[in-house]
Structure formats: C-alpha cells, structure tokens
Design a protein around this motif. Structure first.
Motif, short mmCIF file in Angstrom:
data_model
loop_
_atom_site.label_atom_id
_atom_site.label_comp_id
_atom_site.label_asym_id
_atom_site.label_seq_id
_atom_site.Cartn_x
_atom_site.Cartn_y
_atom_site.Cartn_z
N VAL A 1 0.84 -1.21 0.00
CA VAL A 1 0.00 0.00 0.00
C VAL A 1 0.86 1.24 0.00
O VAL A 1 0.61 2.22 -0.73
N ALA A 2 1.96 1.23 0.83
CA ALA A 2 2.84 2.40 0.87
C ALA A 2 3.52 2.61 -0.48
O ALA A 2 3.67 3.75 -0.95
N GLU A 3 3.89 1.50 -1.15
CA GLU A 3 4.53 1.61 -2.45
C GLU A 3 3.58 2.20 -3.49
O GLU A 3 3.94 3.10 -4.28
N VAL A 4 2.34 1.70 -3.47
CA VAL A 4 1.34 2.22 -4.45
C VAL A 4 1.08 3.69 -4.18
O VAL A 4 0.97 4.51 -5.12
N GLN B 1 3.91 5.73 -5.53
CA GLN B 1 3.89 5.80 -6.99
C GLN B 1 2.83 6.77 -7.48
O GLN B 1 3.05 7.55 -8.42
N ASP B 2 1.67 6.71 -6.85
CA ASP B 2 0.60 7.64 -7.24
C ASP B 2 1.01 9.08 -6.95
O ASP B 2 0.66 10.02 -7.68
N ALA B 3 1.73 9.28 -5.82
CA ALA B 3 2.16 10.63 -5.46
C ALA B 3 3.13 11.18 -6.49
O ALA B 3 3.14 12.38 -6.79
N LEU B 4 3.93 10.31 -7.07
CA LEU B 4 4.86 10.76 -8.12
C LEU B 4 4.11 11.19 -9.37
O LEU B 4 4.53 12.11 -10.09
N LYS B 5 2.98 10.52 -9.62
CA LYS B 5 2.21 10.83 -10.84
C LYS B 5 1.28 12.03 -10.63
O LYS B 5 0.94 12.72 -11.58
N LYS C 1 -1.13 19.17 -5.14
CA LYS C 1 -0.42 19.23 -3.86
C LYS C 1 -1.23 18.64 -2.74
O LYS C 1 -0.69 17.96 -1.87
N VAL C 2 -2.54 18.90 -2.77
CA VAL C 2 -3.38 18.38 -1.68
C VAL C 2 -3.41 16.87 -1.73
O VAL C 2 -3.26 16.19 -0.72
N LYS C 3 -3.63 16.34 -2.89
CA LYS C 3 -3.67 14.87 -3.02
C LYS C 3 -2.30 14.27 -2.69
O LYS C 3 -2.20 13.18 -2.13
N LEU C 4 -1.25 15.03 -3.05
CA LEU C 4 0.09 14.51 -2.76
C LEU C 4 0.32 14.38 -1.25
O LEU C 4 0.87 13.40 -0.75
N GLU C 5 -0.12 15.38 -0.52
CA GLU C 5 0.04 15.31 0.93
C GLU C 5 -0.76 14.17 1.52
O GLU C 5 -0.31 13.49 2.43
N GLN C 6 -2.00 13.98 1.01
CA GLN C 6 -2.81 12.87 1.51
C GLN C 6 -2.14 11.53 1.23
O GLN C 6 -2.13 10.65 2.08
N ARG C 7 -1.61 11.41 0.03
CA ARG C 7 -0.96 10.14 -0.30
C ARG C 7 0.30 9.91 0.57
O ARG C 7 0.58 8.81 1.01
N LEU C 8 1.05 10.99 0.82
CA LEU C 8 2.23 10.86 1.66
C LEU C 8 1.85 10.51 3.11
O LEU C 8 2.53 9.73 3.79
N GLU C 9 0.77 11.08 3.60
CA GLU C 9 0.33 10.76 4.95
C GLU C 9 -0.07 9.29 5.05
O GLU C 9 0.24 8.62 6.04
#
Length: 532
Positions: free
Chosen positions: A415-418, A421-425, A429-437
């Motif tokens: 799950v962390a890997e996926v 990967q999604d955060a890279l794509k 910014k908001v979605k990126l922070e959610q994915r990183l959290e």
C-alpha cells in the motif's frame, strides 16, 4: 598354530600355579607348616634327650663297673681266705697232690678266674689249676713276695702299656698257722678281657654296636666290652683319649679311622687294679644312637605327609565347591557384563558370608545397570520425540512469521509503495500530501508490526529483568489484547536462568505464548482466570 598352542599351555600353567585354587592350597600347606616345624622340633628335642641319656648311661655304667670290681675283690678275698684258713689245707701237711685237687675243685666252681694256685714260703709256684699257666714273670714274682711279706689279702696292679686282653691282675692271701708262721700263699689270677666288667648279667639297655672301654690314666686300655668282639684292629682315637683323660665327664662326637661318626660319653671312676682313677668311655655310632628318634621322625613325617595330602585333597574339593566355583561364576558374569550383556547374573544363591554378599552386590549392580540402560533408552526415545517436536514447532513458528510478514507487513508495504507511486504521478499538492500521509501511516504500521513481531520472538525484558517480570508483562499485554482479566502467581527463582536456556528453544518465545499459529483464544492457559 604352534604359538597359539604355546600361549594356551602357558595360560594353563599360570592358572595352575598362580590361580585361586593354587593359592588356597598353598594357604593350606602353610597352615600345615607349623605341624612340620613342631615334628622336626620334637625330633630334635628327642635327639637331645637321647644324647643326654647316653651321657647319663656312661656314668651309670662306670658306677656299675666300680661296684662289680669291688664285688669281685670281696668274693676273691672271701674265697682265698677260706682256702688259706682251712685247718685241713693240704699244704701244711706237705700233700701237694691233695692240694692240687682242692685248688682244681675251687677253680672249676669259679670260672671268672684265669688261674688259681699255691706258692710256698719261698715264692715258688707249687700248684697251678690252669694247665696252660706260664712261669711267673718278674712282676708276678714281686707280687708273690709282697703277699708273703704283708701276711694279709693283697690286690695286685694291672700291668699298663700292654694289650687289654693279655693283661691280668692277681690276688693273694698268705697261708699261716696259729703261731703266725707263713707256709705259703694262695693266689688267683683275673683276666679283665675274659669277663664283663658289669658282671655275669650284661646291661639290659646296652645297645647294639655300642662299646665300653676303660682307660687308665696313661691311656692304657684296662678292659673292653662286649667280650665277643675282635678288638685287634680297633683303636681309640688319640684325641678322644686325651679329651677323656683331661675331663671328669663329658660327651664328644668324632669319626674314628675305621668307622662312621661316633659319640663318646665318658665318666671317671676309682679302681683297685690301677693306680689312680680310670675313665670309662661309652661309644656308639651316631646312626645307632639316633636310630629310634630317626625312625619315629620318619613315621611322624609319613603320617604328616598323609595328613597334608588329605588336607590338600579336601581343600581341592571344598575350595571348588565353596570358593573357586563361586568366584568363577562371578568372573564369567563380570566378563559377560564387560562385553555388554546387561542380563548377566552369577546365578548363585545368596549367602550371608563375604563371598555371598559380594555376589549379591554384583547381581544388584548388574540389575541397576540394566535398569539404568532401560531408563537411558527410554530417555533417548523421549529426547528424539522432543527433538522432533522442537523441529515441528520451529517450522510452525517459521511459517507463522512468514505468513505475518507476507499478509500484514507485505500488504502494508505494498500500500505504501502504491501510494508513493501515485504521489509521483499526481501533481496536485493536496492529493500529494494525503498520499504521503497514508504512506507514512503505512510505514508506521509496518514498524509497529515489526516491533510486535520482535517482542513476540524474544522480548528484551527477558534478558534484562528475567523470566518472571517478562512473563508478567507478556501475560498482561496478551490480556489487554483479548480483553481478559488475569492472575499470575510465580514461586521465586533461586537464581536467573542461563541466557543459553531461552524459551524460543522450546518452540515459543515465552511459556505463556500461544503456539502453532492458533488464535489468542486458543492460547489461553490454566493460570488465566476468566472474569465472572
């Protein structure tokens, strides 16, 4: 093949010479040794007694010879006095024929004398009873003169320096009337070599081959006994003569030139036939004197040998029944036990003696060995089963850990890997922070799961605080996870366990940990109390 036979023969010889039976027989022989020593000592004492008796016998014979000499002198005195004082003695009447007849009659009734005769007042022999009488010698003529001069009974002296069988002694008694006129004298001649010095009856205890010799002070032989022995070639050793004459009594052992080893016992006595004392020497061969003690010793040794042989035979039989057979059974059982046969027993009946207690102790020892071997074999089987169980538990734990790593940690990492990967794509910014959290939370869950897995495998508290605090913490933690109330009771340990002894060697991190991948409810223990 010859070497094997030789070794076998040597083994048999060693067993025969140095075996237990031989030692027991040797012990019996040693026990009989005092009897042998006593027999030899008794024979030695008997020899000493015989030797002392022989010396005492020489004194007795010397005293008897002296008494016999005195008796001979008294009898001769009485006989000559009867002849000389007879009123009808033919010499007074000058009747020589009747005088000769009277003297011959007396001579016939007194065979102990060598001659009996009459001399006239001039000392001339007028009557001789002995047909072979020789003319008087100068010494005899001097004796006749002395008899006529003394007018009393006179004893002559034995000529010294001559051969004993040729020397004679004369007795004389004067013939006189009432006025004291001497008409002549009667005389008797005594030959010591023709009569026993002990009288007509020889000593009853005089042994065979023994001799009695009377010596004058100059070493001349006065008389010898027995009478029927040829003394021509037998001479008394000079050393014996000198020793006997220099001492009053004693005993000497010497070897004469013509014979074997001989004992000489001597004793002094007085004699009227020679001036001074004479010494009587009683001699006997050593073999003759010790014949009776040696014969008794031979009989005693023969009886002792028979007794010892009988004792050894009985010892041979009874040693086999009482000792050797039992020891052999014990040795055979020991050899079988040494070869690994734990069922080896002596098979002997238990007795109260030392050997019986020894066999009983051996049988008990063998029985204990057999029992210990059975126990060891059972323990080995249990260890094998436990080792197999440990391997199974270890495999189960490995599968459990692999499953946890795959199902929980693996999925969380995926799950962390996926998310990463999604955060890279995603450029938002908001979605990126959610994915990183979400990724950070997934990594935290992975860390928590690894931490829990590490605690379940081996908590550090076990090494730091010991088994009891670790168990308390583990039980409380498990109870909180499943919602149980627990009570834990533990007896205090005397000392901490060795760090090598870890619970994971038994297939579980701790004694209260659930095993074999079961659920928390399946891992409850009897020490847990459910809330009522």
């Amino acid at each position: 093949m010859p070497c094997c036979c030789m070794r076998r023969v040597l083994k048999v010889i060693r067993q025969a010479l140095f075996g237990l039976r031989s030692r027991l027989l040797l012990l019996i022989a040693l026990a009989c040794a005092p009897l042998l020593f006593w027999t030899l000592y008794t024979a030695w004492e008997e020899r000493g007694r015989v030797l002392a008796n022989w010396q005492a016998r020489s004194r007795t014979l010397a005293e008897r010879a002296a008494r016999q000499e005195q008796r001979l002198i008294e009898d001769t005195h009485q006989m000559l006095q009867v002849l000389a004082l007879a009123e009808t003695f033919p010499l007074r009447a000058g009747n020589l024929k009747r005088c000769k007849k009277l003297v011959e009659d007396f001579f016939a009734t007194h065979p102990q004398y060598a001659d009996l005769g009459v001399i006239d007042a001039k000392g001339v022999v007028v009557v001789n009873a002995a047909l072979s009488a020789a003319p008087p010698s100068p010494a005899e003529q001097e004796f006749f003169t002395r008899v006529l001069a003394r007018t009393s009974f006179t004893v002559g002296e034995l000529p010294l320096g001559g051969v004993a069988t040729k020397a004679t002694v004369k007795f004389g008694y004067p013939i006189s009337d009432q006025s004291g006129q001497v008409w002549g004298a009667v005389f008797a001649t005594y030959d010591p070599g023709c009569e026993s010095p002990f009288g007509s009856e020889p000593p009853a205890t005089f042994p065979r081959q023994a001799t009695w010799t009377e010596l004058a002070r100059d070493g001349s032989i006065v008389s010898r006994y027995p009478l029927d022995r040829d003394w021509a070639d037998e001479h008394m050793p000079e050393a014996i003569v000198n020793t006997a004459l220099s001492q009053r009594q004693g005993l000497i052992e010497a070897t004469p030139p013509q014979g074997s080893r001989t004992f000489y016992a001597f004793a002094f006595t007085r004699s009227e036939f020679v001036p001074g004392n004479i010494v009587g020497v009683l001699s006997v061969p050593k073999s003759v004197l010790y014949a009776a003690p040696d014969e008794a010793l031979a009989h005693n040794l023969k009886r002792l040998a028979i007794a010892i042989c009988g004792a050894l035979a009985l010892g041979w039989v009874w040693s086999n029944l009482l000792v050797v057979g039992r020891v052999k059974a014990l040795v055979d059982a020991s050899e079988r036990l040494a070869e690994g046969d734990l069922s080896a027993r002596t098979g002997l009946r238990n007795r109260s003696d030392e050997l019986g207690r020894l066999t009983l102790a051996f049988d008990r020892m063998a029985e204990n060995f057999e029992q210990r071997e059975h126990e060891r074999h059972g323990a080995t089987q249990k260890v094998q089963i436990l080792s197999q169980r440990v391997v199974e538990v270890q495999e189960t734990e490995r599968r459990k850990i692999a499953r946890e790593l795959h199902d929980e940690i693996g999925q969380t990492l995926t799950v962390a890997e996926v998310s990463l990967q999604d955060a890279l794509k995603d450029r938002d910014k908001v979605k990126l922070e959610q994915r990183l959290e979400r990724s950070i939370k997934a990594v935290e869950r992975v860390l928590e799961q690894v931490h829990d897995l590490s605690l379940n495998l081996r908590p550090s508290m076990l090494d730091d605080l010991g088994l009891e605090p670790a168990l308390r913490w583990y039980i409380r933690r498990q109870a909180e996870l499943v919602g149980l109330k627990t009570q834990f009771h533990a007896e205090p340990l005397e000392q901490r366990l060795d760090p090598i002894i870890s619970p994971d060697q038994c297939g579980a991190p701790l004694a209260g940990q659930p095993r074999c991948g079961g659920t928390e409810q399946e891992g409850r223990f009897s020490s847990f109390d459910r809330p009522r």
